[in-house]
Design a protein around this motif. Structure first.
Motif, PDB file in Angstrom:
ATOM      1  N   TYR A   9       0.834  -1.204   0.000  1.00 23.61           N
ATOM      2  CA  TYR A   9       0.000   0.000   0.000  1.00 23.61           C
ATOM      3  C   TYR A   9       0.868   1.253   0.000  1.00 23.61           C
ATOM      4  N   PHE A  10       1.908   1.271   0.843  1.00 26.58           N
ATOM      5  CA  PHE A  10       2.794   2.437   0.891  1.00 26.58           C
ATOM      6  C   PHE A  10       3.454   2.665  -0.469  1.00 26.58           C
ATOM      7  N   GLU A  11       3.891   1.586  -1.092  1.00 24.06           N
ATOM      8  CA  GLU A  11       4.574   1.711  -2.386  1.00 24.06           C
ATOM      9  C   GLU A  11       3.624   2.200  -3.472  1.00 24.06           C
ATOM     10  N   GLU A  12       2.381   1.738  -3.440  1.00 24.26           N
ATOM     11  CA  GLU A  12       1.391   2.220  -4.406  1.00 24.26           C
ATOM     12  C   GLU A  12       1.148   3.714  -4.251  1.00 24.26           C
ATOM     13  N   ARG A  13       1.218   4.187  -3.011  1.00 25.82           N
ATOM     14  CA  ARG A  13       0.975   5.603  -2.724  1.00 25.82           C
ATOM     15  C   ARG A  13       2.267   6.423  -2.759  1.00 25.82           C
ATOM     16  N   THR A  14       3.378   5.774  -3.102  1.00 21.35           N
ATOM     17  CA  THR A  14       4.718   6.386  -3.178  1.00 21.35           C
ATOM     18  C   THR A  14       5.172   6.969  -1.835  1.00 21.35           C
ATOM     19  N   TYR A  15       4.750   6.347  -0.735  1.00 26.58           N
ATOM     20  CA  TYR A  15       5.252   6.735   0.578  1.00 26.58           C
ATOM     21  C   TYR A  15       6.527   5.949   0.882  1.00 26.58           C
ATOM     22  N   LEU A  16       7.447   6.585   1.572  1.00 23.01           N
ATOM     23  CA  LEU A  16       8.593   5.873   2.114  1.00 23.01           C
ATOM     24  C   LEU A  16       8.181   5.201   3.422  1.00 23.01           C
ATOM     25  N   TYR A  17       8.877   4.137   3.779  1.00 21.92           N
ATOM     26  CA  TYR A  17       8.586   3.483   5.054  1.00 21.92           C
ATOM     27  C   TYR A  17       9.863   2.899   5.644  1.00 21.92           C
ATOM     28  N   VAL A  18       9.884   2.858   6.971  1.00 23.99           N
ATOM     29  CA  VAL A  18      10.963   2.231   7.734  1.00 23.99           C
ATOM     30  C   VAL A  18      10.275   1.439   8.838  1.00 23.99           C
ATOM     31  N   CYS A  19      10.433   0.116   8.814  1.00 28.21           N
ATOM     32  CA  CYS A  19       9.678  -0.744   9.725  1.00 28.21           C
ATOM     33  C   CYS A  19      10.599  -1.763  10.378  1.00 28.21           C
ATOM     34  N   LYS A  20      10.481  -1.902  11.675  1.00 32.11           N
ATOM     35  CA  LYS A  20      11.221  -2.941  12.407  1.00 32.11           C
ATOM     36  C   LYS A  20      10.722  -4.313  11.966  1.00 32.11           C
ATOM     37  N   VAL A  21      11.615  -5.287  11.972  1.00 34.87           N
ATOM     38  CA  VAL A  21      11.300  -6.622  11.455  1.00 34.87           C
ATOM     39  C   VAL A  21      11.368  -7.648  12.584  1.00 34.87           C
ATOM     40  N   PRO A  22      10.337  -8.474  12.760  1.00 34.77           N
ATOM     41  CA  PRO A  22      10.444  -9.583  13.722  1.00 34.77           C
ATOM     42  C   PRO A  22      11.410 -10.634  13.188  1.00 34.77           C
ATOM     43  N   LEU A  23      12.314 -11.085  14.026  1.00 33.07           N
ATOM     44  CA  LEU A  23      13.364 -12.014  13.583  1.00 33.07           C
ATOM     45  C   LEU A  23      12.858 -13.452  13.659  1.00 33.07           C
ATOM     46  N   ARG A  24      12.059 -13.816  12.670  1.00 31.78           N
ATOM     47  CA  ARG A  24      11.538 -15.181  12.602  1.00 31.78           C
ATOM     48  C   ARG A  24      12.537 -16.083  11.886  1.00 31.78           C
ATOM     49  N   GLY A  25      12.137 -17.354  11.677  1.00 31.27           N
ATOM     50  CA  GLY A  25      13.052 -18.372  11.170  1.00 31.27           C
ATOM     51  C   GLY A  25      13.800 -18.001   9.910  1.00 31.27           C
ATOM     52  N   GLY A  26      13.088 -17.470   8.894  1.00 35.49           N
ATOM     53  CA  GLY A  26      13.745 -17.150   7.639  1.00 35.49           C
ATOM     54  C   GLY A  26      14.841 -16.119   7.796  1.00 35.49           C
ATOM     55  N   ALA A  31      16.625  -5.998  12.798  1.00 38.09           N
ATOM     56  CA  ALA A  31      16.463  -5.886  11.347  1.00 38.09           C
ATOM     57  C   ALA A  31      15.389  -4.844  11.046  1.00 38.09           C
ATOM     58  N   ILE A  32      15.588  -4.143   9.947  1.00 40.50           N
ATOM     59  CA  ILE A  32      14.679  -3.083   9.511  1.00 40.50           C
ATOM     60  C   ILE A  32      14.449  -3.259   8.015  1.00 40.50           C
ATOM     61  N   VAL A  33      13.205  -3.115   7.584  1.00 44.27           N
ATOM     62  CA  VAL A  33      12.902  -3.135   6.152  1.00 44.27           C
ATOM     63  C   VAL A  33      12.506  -1.727   5.726  1.00 44.27           C
ATOM     64  N   THR A  34      12.958  -1.328   4.546  1.00 45.40           N
ATOM     65  CA  THR A  34      12.683   0.024   4.072  1.00 45.40           C
ATOM     66  C   THR A  34      12.689   0.056   2.552  1.00 45.40           C
ATOM     67  N   ASN A  35      12.008   1.048   2.001  1.00 48.05           N
ATOM     68  CA  ASN A  35      12.078   1.283   0.556  1.00 48.05           C
ATOM     69  C   ASN A  35      12.872   2.546   0.233  1.00 48.05           C
ATOM     70  N   ILE A  36      13.573   3.091   1.230  1.00 45.75           N
ATOM     71  CA  ILE A  36      14.453   4.232   0.972  1.00 45.75           C
ATOM     72  C   ILE A  36      15.679   3.723   0.217  1.00 45.75           C
ATOM     73  N   PRO A  37      15.997   4.277  -0.938  1.00 44.62           N
ATOM     74  CA  PRO A  37      17.156   3.795  -1.699  1.00 44.62           C
ATOM     75  C   PRO A  37      18.455   3.973  -0.914  1.00 44.62           C
ATOM     76  N   ALA A  38      19.383   3.051  -1.119  1.00 44.99           N
ATOM     77  CA  ALA A  38      20.656   3.096  -0.399  1.00 44.99           C
ATOM     78  C   ALA A  38      21.428   4.371  -0.700  1.00 44.99           C
ATOM     79  N   GLU A  39      21.286   4.898  -1.920  1.00 48.67           N
ATOM     80  CA  GLU A  39      22.015   6.121  -2.259  1.00 48.67           C
ATOM     81  C   GLU A  39      21.455   7.342  -1.529  1.00 48.67           C
ATOM     82  N   ASP A  40      20.203   7.252  -1.075  1.00 50.54           N
ATOM     83  CA  ASP A  40      19.603   8.361  -0.329  1.00 50.54           C
ATOM     84  C   ASP A  40      19.833   8.244   1.172  1.00 50.54           C
ATOM     85  N   MET A  41      19.963   7.013   1.667  1.00 48.02           N
ATOM     86  CA  MET A  41      20.167   6.810   3.095  1.00 48.02           C
ATOM     87  C   MET A  41      20.932   5.506   3.308  1.00 48.02           C
TER      88      MET A  41
END
Length: 308
Positions: free
Chosen positions: A119-136, A201-211
């Motif tokens: 949903y965030f990507e469809e709306r072109t919002y950036l996001y930074v979200c903590k990730v639960p460290l599950r098995g994968g 762990a953190i998941v984000t759609n901020i490009p590495a060149e920007d952050m």
């Protein structure tokens, strides 16, 4: 309830007209409202402090740059953090003042869900979200350790990043991993062992060149102030005192108190000297600032309706 939310929206719109247009980030979290009775909507769910007691949940959205409360909704105590999140977020979007542009959102791991990211990507919002460290992701961390892909930040922390898809995800996303060195148990010989590390762990759609990865981690950590703002809602404005029997009345009282939180926030910004602007409601109310209560009554209208 609709009328109360309309009043909240009108006050925020009037306040926003006193500031120039701006881009904002949202910090969103939820909190437990413990019940001490048989209030409607109460249920036994996750409660870190009062195990086994019925509770309500409240989702809260703050403007990260100003600490303003943008949205608050109550839920039954059994609902997961992510339960009803997209509906809450869409409602929050509608409550943005017209001269505010939403740039992105920071989220705790309870909101980790590909549907949210889609949903965030469809709306072109950036996001930074903590990730639960599950098995994968534990396997990914093992791979990072095995290949020694960590970059040292300082004496304690190291960082790494990978763009990977998780099982059942439709696409790969950027993950930032943080490894914290832990001290060995006193009296034991220190060796590098998995038990001596703590991971995030953190998941984000901020490009590495920007952050870069380290900045993503530090930017996410700024979200910690959101918990302080929730504490202020509870300690300074008694949002967690759900004393009414019906669910709707309790939610209405929560919203009234949240509106008061915003009014005091704006009052401090435009009226109080710099030395006490950061003071919490409890300090202002019970401290040696009796004159503040008088000034508040005089100046509260100037916050939303400043002189032209």
């Amino acid at each position: 309830m609709a009328e109360l939310r309309s009043i909240d929206q009108q006050i925020r719109e009037m306040r926003s007209k006193t500031t120039p247009p701006r881009e904002i980030w949202l910090d969103i979290d939820d909190t437990v409202i413990t019940l001490h009775g048989s209030q409607e909507g109460g249920a036994i769910g996750y409660n870190p402090r009062y195990h086994g007691r019925p509770s309500l949940k409240a989702k809260v959205a703050f403007i990260a740059e100003t600490a303003e409360m943008l949205n608050l909704k109550a839920y039954n105590g059994k609902i997961h953090s992510n339960g009803g999140f997209l509906n809450f977020f869409q409602d929050t979007e509608q409550r943005l003042p017209r001269n505010y542009v939403l740039k992105g959102v920071r989220l705790d791991k309870g909101f980790f869900d590909e549907k949210n990211f889609d949903y965030f990507e469809e709306r072109t919002y950036l996001y930074v979200c903590k990730v639960p460290l599950r098995g994968g992701l534990q396997k990914v961390i093992a791979y990072l350790n095995r290949e020694n892909l960590w970059q040292r930040i300082d004496e304690v922390y190291s960082v790494a990043e990978l763009t990977i898809p998780l099982p059942n995800w439709a696409k790969a996303r950027r993950f930032v991993f943080i490894r914290q060195d832990l001290e060995a148990v006193t009296g034991q010989l220190y060796i590098q062992h998995p038990d001596f590390y703590k991971y995030q762990a953190i998941v984000t759609n901020i490009p590495a060149e920007d952050m870069p990865a380290e900045e993503v981690w530090r930017f996410y950590n700024q979200r910690g102030t959101c918990e302080l703002w929730i504490d202020e809602l509870k300690d300074g404005f008694a949002v967690e005192e759900a004393s009414q029997h019906t669910f709707l009345r309790n939610e209405a009282y929560m919203l009234v108190k949240a509106i008061a939180y915003n009014l005091l926030l704006w009052f401090k910004e435009v009226t109080l000297p710099e030395t006490i602007k950061s003071y919490q409601a409890e300090t202002i109310r019970r401290g040696t600032y009796g004159d503040v209560r008088i000034v508040f009554k005089i100046n509260i209208c100037q916050i939303c309706w400043p002189p032209r």
